[in-house]
Enzyme design. Sequence first.
Site, short mmCIF file in Angstrom:
data_model
loop_
_atom_site.label_atom_id
_atom_site.label_comp_id
_atom_site.label_asym_id
_atom_site.label_seq_id
_atom_site.Cartn_x
_atom_site.Cartn_y
_atom_site.Cartn_z
N ARG A 1 -35.06 -53.06 -52.95
CA ARG A 1 -34.96 -51.60 -52.92
C ARG A 1 -35.90 -50.98 -53.95
NH1 ARG A 1 -30.74 -51.52 -49.42
NH2 ARG A 1 -29.35 -49.75 -49.57
N ARG B 1 -28.65 -41.27 -50.33
CA ARG B 1 -29.27 -42.57 -50.07
C ARG B 1 -30.69 -42.39 -49.55
NH1 ARG B 1 -24.58 -44.01 -46.48
NH2 ARG B 1 -25.97 -45.37 -45.32
N ARG C 1 -22.65 -43.60 -36.20
CA ARG C 1 -22.75 -45.07 -36.27
C ARG C 1 -21.39 -45.76 -36.26
NH1 ARG C 1 -26.42 -48.12 -40.67
NH2 ARG C 1 -25.00 -47.27 -42.23
N LYS D 1 -32.95 -50.71 -38.98
CA LYS D 1 -33.14 -52.09 -39.44
C LYS D 1 -32.09 -53.03 -38.85
CE LYS D 1 -32.58 -50.97 -43.78
NZ LYS D 1 -32.40 -49.54 -43.99
N ARG E 1 -18.58 -46.70 -41.49
CA ARG E 1 -18.68 -47.04 -42.91
C ARG E 1 -18.21 -45.89 -43.78
NH1 ARG E 1 -24.49 -49.56 -44.07
NH2 ARG E 1 -24.31 -48.15 -45.83
#
Length: 217
Positions: free
Chosen positions: A88, A166, A122, A13, A155
């Site tokens: 969500r 998640r 990431r 995203k 992160r």
Amino acid sequence: MKIILLGAPGAGKGVYASRLKKTYGIPHISTGDLLRKAIRDKTETGLNAKTYMDNGEFVPDEIIIDLLKERLEQEDAQNGMLLDGFPRTIEQAKILDEIIKISAVLKFDTKQEVVLRRLGGRLICKGCGEIFNSHKLPPKQEGICDHCEEELYQRSDDTEETITKRFKTYEDQINPLEEHYKNKDILYSIDSNTDLICPECTVLNECKKILDTISKI
Ligand code: ADP
Ligand code: ZN
């Protein structure tokens, strides 16, 4: 153009949003980014949200909705936005329906193994938020953003355990959300399992498909 980007963590995203926002001149509004900024700024909201986020749990609706409403009132969001990380849950979707009229929902489909591989590498820019990947999309200079030359970071919730949690939460919530937007006839699904970036031309593999979809909205 008011677009929702739906997808598991690591579905892409953020990467697409950073391309689409340039193409359409509308801001990328990510509730996760709004929360991380609140944490960095050490606001009360940030302090309240941090424990939930580090555990991979949802932050309470009141917190998220206040932050989002405030952001949506800003000047740059008046002609549209790319909304990422909200809604969500079906409850959040219903609340959003009362705030703005969504033009389209792009749903990125990704398997868990792909997500784990992507998020493990990431890297995010502290300055402009651009996303890199140490394996598939490395910055030109290690640890430094190609665009603004700020430092890249990982992160704190990108650990295997939290990512798995998640991902499961996403899977548990997606069906009613999908139904909600299918019924409004504004849902578009995109297969996001293949690697996002073509190594030769660095164009996003699916980007054309998305742009074609959007042009029909
Ligand atoms: P990801 O999609 O990779 O999990 P995000 O940056 O979208 O990451 O969100 C990070 C964290 O912020 C979530 O795990 C959750 O704790 C919190 N969060 C973000 N958006 C919402 C939301 N709409 N409702 C509740 N919590 C949220
Ligand atoms: Zn940058």
